[in-house]
Design a protein around this motif. Structure first.
Motif, PDB file in Angstrom:
ATOM      1  N   THR A 125       0.852  -1.317   0.089  1.00 62.75           N
ATOM      2  CA  THR A 125      -0.122   0.017   0.007  1.00 62.75           C
ATOM      3  C   THR A 125       0.902   1.035   0.034  1.00 62.75           C
ATOM      4  OG1 THR A 125      -1.964   1.169   1.080  1.00 62.75           O
ATOM      5  CG2 THR A 125      -0.267   0.130   2.443  1.00 62.75           C
ATOM      6  N   THR A 126       0.330   2.284   0.031  1.00 59.19           N
ATOM      7  CA  THR A 126       0.982   3.677  -0.001  1.00 59.19           C
ATOM      8  C   THR A 126       0.930   4.319   1.383  1.00 59.19           C
ATOM      9  OG1 THR A 126      -1.082   4.781  -0.906  1.00 59.19           O
ATOM     10  CG2 THR A 126       0.795   3.911  -2.527  1.00 59.19           C
ATOM     11  N   HIS A 129      -2.322   6.296   2.581  1.00 66.70           N
ATOM     12  CA  HIS A 129      -3.708   5.625   2.611  1.00 66.70           C
ATOM     13  C   HIS A 129      -3.780   5.637   4.135  1.00 66.70           C
ATOM     14  CE1 HIS A 129      -6.715   3.083   1.717  1.00 66.70           C
ATOM     15  NE2 HIS A 129      -6.304   2.110   1.135  1.00 66.70           N
ATOM     16  N   ASP A 182      -5.526   1.877  -3.336  1.00 67.61           N
ATOM     17  CA  ASP A 182      -4.223   1.460  -3.490  1.00 67.61           C
ATOM     18  C   ASP A 182      -3.681   0.331  -2.275  1.00 67.61           C
ATOM     19  OD1 ASP A 182      -3.371   3.114  -5.351  1.00 67.61           O
ATOM     20  OD2 ASP A 182      -2.598   4.694  -4.231  1.00 67.61           O
ATOM     21  N   ARG A 199      -1.071  -0.961 -10.125  1.00 64.39           N
ATOM     22  CA  ARG A 199      -0.744   0.212  -9.668  1.00 64.39           C
ATOM     23  C   ARG A 199      -0.114   1.334 -10.591  1.00 64.39           C
ATOM     24  NH1 ARG A 199       2.187   3.930  -7.339  1.00 64.39           N
ATOM     25  NH2 ARG A 199       1.618   4.787  -5.420  1.00 64.39           N
TER      26      ARG A 199
END
Length: 294
Positions: A125-126, A129, A182, A199
Protein backbone atom coordinates in the motif's frame (compact mmCIF):
# COMPACT_ATOMS: atom_id res chain seq x y z
CA UNK A 1 -7.62 -38.68 16.93
CA UNK A 2 -3.99 -37.55 16.83
CA UNK A 3 -1.51 -39.38 19.04
CA UNK A 4 -0.45 -37.31 22.07
CA UNK A 5 3.16 -38.32 21.33
CA UNK A 6 3.14 -36.53 17.99
CA UNK A 7 3.65 -32.78 18.23
CA UNK A 8 1.02 -30.59 16.64
CA UNK A 9 1.95 -29.24 13.21
CA UNK A 10 1.72 -25.64 12.19
CA UNK A 11 -0.11 -26.41 8.95
CA UNK A 12 -3.34 -24.81 10.15
CA UNK A 13 -1.59 -21.77 11.58
CA UNK A 14 -2.25 -18.59 9.60
CA UNK A 15 0.73 -17.46 7.56
CA UNK A 16 2.48 -14.32 8.77
CA UNK A 17 2.13 -11.33 6.50
CA UNK A 18 4.55 -8.59 5.48
CA UNK A 19 3.06 -5.18 4.75
CA UNK A 20 5.07 -3.02 2.37
CA UNK A 21 4.40 0.71 2.67
CA UNK A 22 5.51 2.82 -0.30
CA UNK A 23 6.47 6.17 1.21
CA UNK A 24 8.93 7.56 -1.32
CA UNK A 25 8.51 10.27 -3.92
CA UNK A 26 7.71 7.72 -6.60
CA UNK A 27 9.04 7.29 -10.15
CA UNK A 28 9.36 10.54 -12.08
CA UNK A 29 9.25 12.75 -8.99
CA UNK A 30 12.27 14.75 -10.13
CA UNK A 31 10.54 15.57 -13.39
CA UNK A 32 7.25 16.50 -11.73
CA UNK A 33 8.82 18.78 -9.13
CA UNK A 34 8.32 18.98 -5.39
CA UNK A 35 5.20 17.56 -3.78
CA UNK A 36 2.72 20.37 -3.13
CA UNK A 37 1.57 19.09 0.26
CA UNK A 38 5.12 18.47 1.44
CA UNK A 39 6.05 22.01 0.40
CA UNK A 40 3.09 23.48 2.23
CA UNK A 41 4.19 21.90 5.51
CA UNK A 42 7.92 22.28 4.96
CA UNK A 43 8.56 18.53 4.82
CA UNK A 44 10.77 16.59 2.44
CA UNK A 45 8.14 13.86 1.94
CA UNK A 46 4.35 13.79 1.86
CA UNK A 47 4.32 10.88 4.31
CA UNK A 48 5.64 13.26 7.01
CA UNK A 49 3.04 16.03 6.70
CA UNK A 50 0.89 16.43 9.82
CA UNK A 51 -2.64 15.02 9.60
CA UNK A 52 -5.05 15.02 12.53
CA UNK A 53 -2.23 15.60 14.98
CA UNK A 54 0.20 12.99 13.65
CA UNK A 55 2.46 12.49 10.63
CA UNK A 56 0.50 11.07 7.72
CA UNK A 57 2.38 7.77 7.72
CA UNK A 58 1.62 7.23 11.43
CA UNK A 59 -2.02 6.43 10.63
CA UNK A 60 -1.22 3.44 8.45
CA UNK A 61 1.55 2.29 10.78
CA UNK A 62 -0.92 2.18 13.66
CA UNK A 63 -3.37 0.08 11.64
CA UNK A 64 -0.56 -2.32 10.72
CA UNK A 65 0.75 -2.52 14.29
CA UNK A 66 -2.68 -3.47 15.62
CA UNK A 67 -3.40 -6.18 13.04
CA UNK A 68 -2.58 -9.69 14.31
CA UNK A 69 -1.47 -11.04 10.93
CA UNK A 70 0.95 -8.24 10.10
CA UNK A 71 4.11 -9.57 11.70
CA UNK A 72 6.57 -7.80 9.42
CA UNK A 73 6.62 -4.25 8.14
CA UNK A 74 8.84 -2.76 5.43
CA UNK A 75 8.77 0.94 4.57
CA UNK A 76 10.22 2.02 1.22
CA UNK A 77 11.44 5.61 1.27
CA UNK A 78 14.45 7.64 0.15
CA UNK A 79 17.41 7.39 2.49
CA UNK A 80 17.23 11.05 3.53
CA UNK A 81 13.85 10.33 5.14
CA UNK A 82 15.04 7.33 7.18
CA UNK A 83 15.58 9.30 10.39
CA UNK A 84 12.21 11.12 10.53
CA UNK A 85 10.31 7.97 9.52
CA UNK A 86 12.16 5.95 12.15
CA UNK A 87 11.20 8.60 14.69
CA UNK A 88 7.54 8.02 13.80
CA UNK A 89 8.04 4.26 14.16
CA UNK A 90 9.49 4.59 17.65
CA UNK A 91 6.29 6.34 18.73
CA UNK A 92 4.05 3.60 17.29
CA UNK A 93 3.46 0.68 19.65
CA UNK A 94 3.49 -2.69 17.90
CA UNK A 95 5.19 -6.03 17.49
CA UNK A 96 7.01 -7.96 14.82
CA UNK A 97 9.91 -6.85 12.66
CA UNK A 98 10.32 -3.46 11.00
CA UNK A 99 12.71 -2.48 8.22
CA UNK A 100 13.42 0.73 6.36
CA UNK A 101 14.22 0.01 2.72
CA UNK A 102 15.65 2.51 0.28
CA UNK A 103 13.15 3.34 -2.47
CA UNK A 104 14.23 2.12 -5.91
CA UNK A 105 13.81 3.44 -9.45
CA UNK A 106 10.42 1.78 -9.97
CA UNK A 107 7.65 0.31 -7.87
CA UNK A 108 8.38 -3.35 -8.59
CA UNK A 109 12.07 -2.86 -7.71
CA UNK A 110 11.08 -1.17 -4.44
CA UNK A 111 8.69 -3.98 -3.52
CA UNK A 112 11.28 -6.59 -4.52
CA UNK A 113 13.81 -4.94 -2.20
CA UNK A 114 11.21 -4.84 0.58
CA UNK A 115 10.44 -8.54 0.04
CA UNK A 116 14.06 -9.64 0.44
CA UNK A 117 14.40 -12.71 2.70
CA UNK A 118 10.60 -13.09 2.81
CA UNK A 119 8.77 -15.99 1.17
CA UNK A 120 5.22 -15.53 2.46
CA UNK A 121 2.29 -13.36 1.38
CA UNK A 122 2.76 -9.63 0.90
CA UNK A 123 0.44 -6.67 0.94
CA UNK A 124 1.51 -3.40 -0.67
CA UNK A 125 0.00 0.00 0.00
CA UNK A 126 1.02 3.65 0.09
CA UNK A 127 1.94 5.86 3.04
CA UNK A 128 -0.85 8.29 2.13
CA UNK A 129 -3.52 5.60 2.62
CA UNK A 130 -4.40 7.01 6.04
CA UNK A 131 -7.90 5.48 6.06
CA UNK A 132 -6.70 1.89 5.48
CA UNK A 133 -8.79 -0.39 7.68
CA UNK A 134 -8.18 -3.74 9.33
CA UNK A 135 -11.26 -5.07 7.48
CA UNK A 136 -9.60 -4.29 4.14
CA UNK A 137 -6.46 -6.14 5.20
CA UNK A 138 -8.62 -9.11 6.23
CA UNK A 139 -10.39 -9.11 2.86
CA UNK A 140 -7.08 -9.14 1.00
CA UNK A 141 -5.70 -11.95 3.15
CA UNK A 142 -8.80 -14.04 2.43
CA UNK A 143 -8.48 -13.39 -1.33
CA UNK A 144 -4.86 -14.54 -1.40
CA UNK A 145 -5.87 -17.97 -0.16
CA UNK A 146 -7.12 -18.68 -3.70
CA UNK A 147 -5.19 -16.17 -5.80
CA UNK A 148 -1.63 -15.33 -6.78
CA UNK A 149 -2.33 -11.61 -7.05
CA UNK A 150 -5.18 -9.52 -5.64
CA UNK A 151 -6.06 -5.85 -5.80
CA UNK A 152 -8.76 -3.84 -4.07
CA UNK A 153 -11.57 -1.91 -5.75
CA UNK A 154 -14.60 0.05 -4.59
CA UNK A 155 -17.73 0.73 -6.58
CA UNK A 156 -18.55 4.30 -7.45
CA UNK A 157 -21.72 4.31 -5.33
CA UNK A 158 -19.68 3.22 -2.28
CA UNK A 159 -17.25 6.11 -2.81
CA UNK A 160 -20.07 8.58 -3.49
CA UNK A 161 -21.83 7.45 -0.31
CA UNK A 162 -18.77 8.56 1.66
CA UNK A 163 -18.06 11.78 -0.20
CA UNK A 164 -20.40 12.79 -3.06
CA UNK A 165 -18.72 14.36 -6.06
CA UNK A 166 -15.22 13.15 -5.24
CA UNK A 167 -13.06 13.28 -8.35
CA UNK A 168 -11.85 9.70 -8.80
CA UNK A 169 -10.52 7.93 -11.88
CA UNK A 170 -13.16 5.24 -12.35
CA UNK A 171 -12.86 2.25 -14.64
CA UNK A 172 -16.21 1.72 -16.38
CA UNK A 173 -17.15 -1.91 -16.93
CA UNK A 174 -20.38 -3.50 -18.10
CA UNK A 175 -21.36 -4.25 -14.51
CA UNK A 176 -20.36 -0.98 -12.84
CA UNK A 177 -17.79 1.76 -12.28
CA UNK A 178 -14.83 0.98 -10.02
CA UNK A 179 -12.14 3.00 -8.28
CA UNK A 180 -8.75 1.57 -7.33
CA UNK A 181 -7.96 1.39 -3.61
CA UNK A 182 -4.16 1.51 -3.36
CA UNK A 183 -3.95 -1.96 -1.77
CA UNK A 184 -2.37 -4.88 -3.59
CA UNK A 185 -1.46 -8.37 -2.51
CA UNK A 186 0.57 -11.31 -3.72
CA UNK A 187 0.81 -14.84 -2.44
CA UNK A 188 4.61 -14.67 -2.54
CA UNK A 189 7.39 -12.38 -3.81
CA UNK A 190 7.52 -14.28 -7.12
CA UNK A 191 4.50 -12.22 -8.25
CA UNK A 192 6.06 -8.84 -7.46
CA UNK A 193 6.13 -7.70 -11.11
CA UNK A 194 2.32 -7.69 -11.17
CA UNK A 195 2.37 -4.62 -8.93
CA UNK A 196 3.56 -2.51 -11.86
CA UNK A 197 0.52 -3.64 -13.84
CA UNK A 198 -2.13 -2.81 -11.28
CA UNK A 199 -0.67 0.20 -9.52
CA UNK A 200 -0.30 3.73 -10.83
CA UNK A 201 -1.34 7.33 -10.38
CA UNK A 202 -5.09 7.79 -10.37
CA UNK A 203 -5.48 9.56 -13.67
CA UNK A 204 -7.53 8.54 -16.67
CA UNK A 205 -4.45 8.04 -18.86
CA UNK A 206 -2.63 5.92 -16.28
CA UNK A 207 -5.76 3.84 -15.62
CA UNK A 208 -6.01 3.17 -19.37
CA UNK A 209 -2.39 1.98 -19.54
CA UNK A 210 -2.91 -0.31 -16.55
CA UNK A 211 -5.93 -1.91 -18.22
CA UNK A 212 -4.02 -2.33 -21.49
CA UNK A 213 -1.10 -4.06 -19.75
CA UNK A 214 -3.42 -6.36 -17.83
CA UNK A 215 -5.96 -7.48 -20.44
CA UNK A 216 -4.32 -6.80 -23.81
CA UNK A 217 -5.66 -4.88 -26.80
CA UNK A 218 -8.93 -6.81 -27.30
CA UNK A 219 -9.76 -6.69 -23.62
CA UNK A 220 -8.84 -3.00 -23.48
CA UNK A 221 -11.20 -2.19 -26.34
CA UNK A 222 -13.99 -4.18 -24.71
CA UNK A 223 -13.46 -2.29 -21.46
CA UNK A 224 -13.46 1.08 -23.21
CA UNK A 225 -16.66 0.15 -25.05
CA UNK A 226 -18.33 -0.90 -21.80
CA UNK A 227 -18.69 -4.49 -23.01
CA UNK A 228 -16.44 -6.24 -20.47
CA UNK A 229 -17.49 -7.34 -16.99
CA UNK A 230 -15.20 -7.37 -13.97
CA UNK A 231 -15.11 -11.17 -13.95
CA UNK A 232 -14.36 -11.22 -17.67
CA UNK A 233 -11.52 -8.72 -17.28
CA UNK A 234 -10.05 -10.79 -14.44
CA UNK A 235 -10.17 -13.95 -16.55
CA UNK A 236 -8.38 -12.16 -19.39
CA UNK A 237 -5.76 -10.74 -17.03
CA UNK A 238 -5.16 -14.16 -15.47
CA UNK A 239 -4.57 -15.75 -18.88
CA UNK A 240 -2.37 -12.90 -20.14
CA UNK A 241 -0.22 -12.68 -17.00
CA UNK A 242 -0.10 -16.42 -16.31
CA UNK A 243 -1.31 -16.06 -12.73
CA UNK A 244 -4.54 -16.19 -10.77
CA UNK A 245 -5.72 -12.58 -10.52
CA UNK A 246 -8.54 -11.61 -8.20
CA UNK A 247 -10.27 -8.31 -7.47
CA UNK A 248 -11.42 -7.63 -3.92
CA UNK A 249 -14.50 -5.44 -3.96
CA UNK A 250 -14.55 -3.35 -0.78
CA UNK A 251 -17.87 -1.97 0.40
CA UNK A 252 -16.19 0.83 2.36
CA UNK A 253 -15.77 3.70 -0.09
CA UNK A 254 -13.20 5.45 2.12
CA UNK A 255 -10.66 2.87 1.01
CA UNK A 256 -10.47 4.55 -2.41
CA UNK A 257 -9.46 7.90 -0.89
CA UNK A 258 -5.78 8.69 -0.43
CA UNK A 259 -4.14 11.96 0.55
CA UNK A 260 -3.06 13.03 -2.93
CA UNK A 261 -3.59 16.80 -2.87
CA UNK A 262 -5.07 19.68 -0.89
CA UNK A 263 -8.65 18.57 -1.46
CA UNK A 264 -8.18 14.93 -0.49
CA UNK A 265 -6.09 16.08 2.48
CA UNK A 266 -9.10 18.05 3.76
CA UNK A 267 -11.49 15.16 3.05
CA UNK A 268 -9.37 12.57 4.86
CA UNK A 269 -8.83 14.93 7.79
CA UNK A 270 -12.60 15.36 8.05
CA UNK A 271 -13.25 11.61 7.86
CA UNK A 272 -10.62 10.89 10.51
CA UNK A 273 -12.40 13.39 12.76
CA UNK A 274 -15.67 11.51 12.26
CA UNK A 275 -13.96 8.20 13.07
CA UNK A 276 -12.48 9.67 16.24
CA UNK A 277 -15.92 10.86 17.36
CA UNK A 278 -17.45 7.43 16.72
CA UNK A 279 -14.60 5.70 18.59
CA UNK A 280 -15.02 8.10 21.50
CA UNK A 281 -18.75 7.41 21.69
CA UNK A 282 -18.08 3.65 21.64
CA UNK A 283 -15.63 4.00 24.52
CA UNK A 284 -18.16 6.05 26.47
CA UNK A 285 -20.93 3.53 25.82
CA UNK A 286 -18.69 0.63 26.84
CA UNK A 287 -17.80 2.47 30.01
CA UNK A 288 -21.48 3.04 30.79
CA UNK A 289 -22.27 -0.63 30.21
CA UNK A 290 -19.46 -1.75 32.49
CA UNK A 291 -20.61 0.70 35.15
CA UNK A 292 -24.18 -0.65 34.92
CA UNK A 293 -22.95 -4.21 35.59
CA UNK A 294 -20.45 -3.24 38.28
Amino acid sequence: MASPDIPETLEDEPQPLRLVVLAGHGPGAARRGADGLAQRFGESHRCLVPLAGRPLIAHILQTAAQHPRVTSLAICVEREAFDPVWDVLTKTPGRGTVALVEAQADIAASVRAAAKDWDGPLLVTTADHALLSADSIDAMIAALENADVAFALARRDAVEAVYPGLDCAYVTLHDGEFAACDLYGMASPRYVDAVNVFRGARTADREAMRIWRAVGLVGFLMVRLGMETLSGALARASRRLGMRVRAVELTDGTQAIDVDDERTYAIVEELLGVYDEVASLKRENNGSSKAAYA
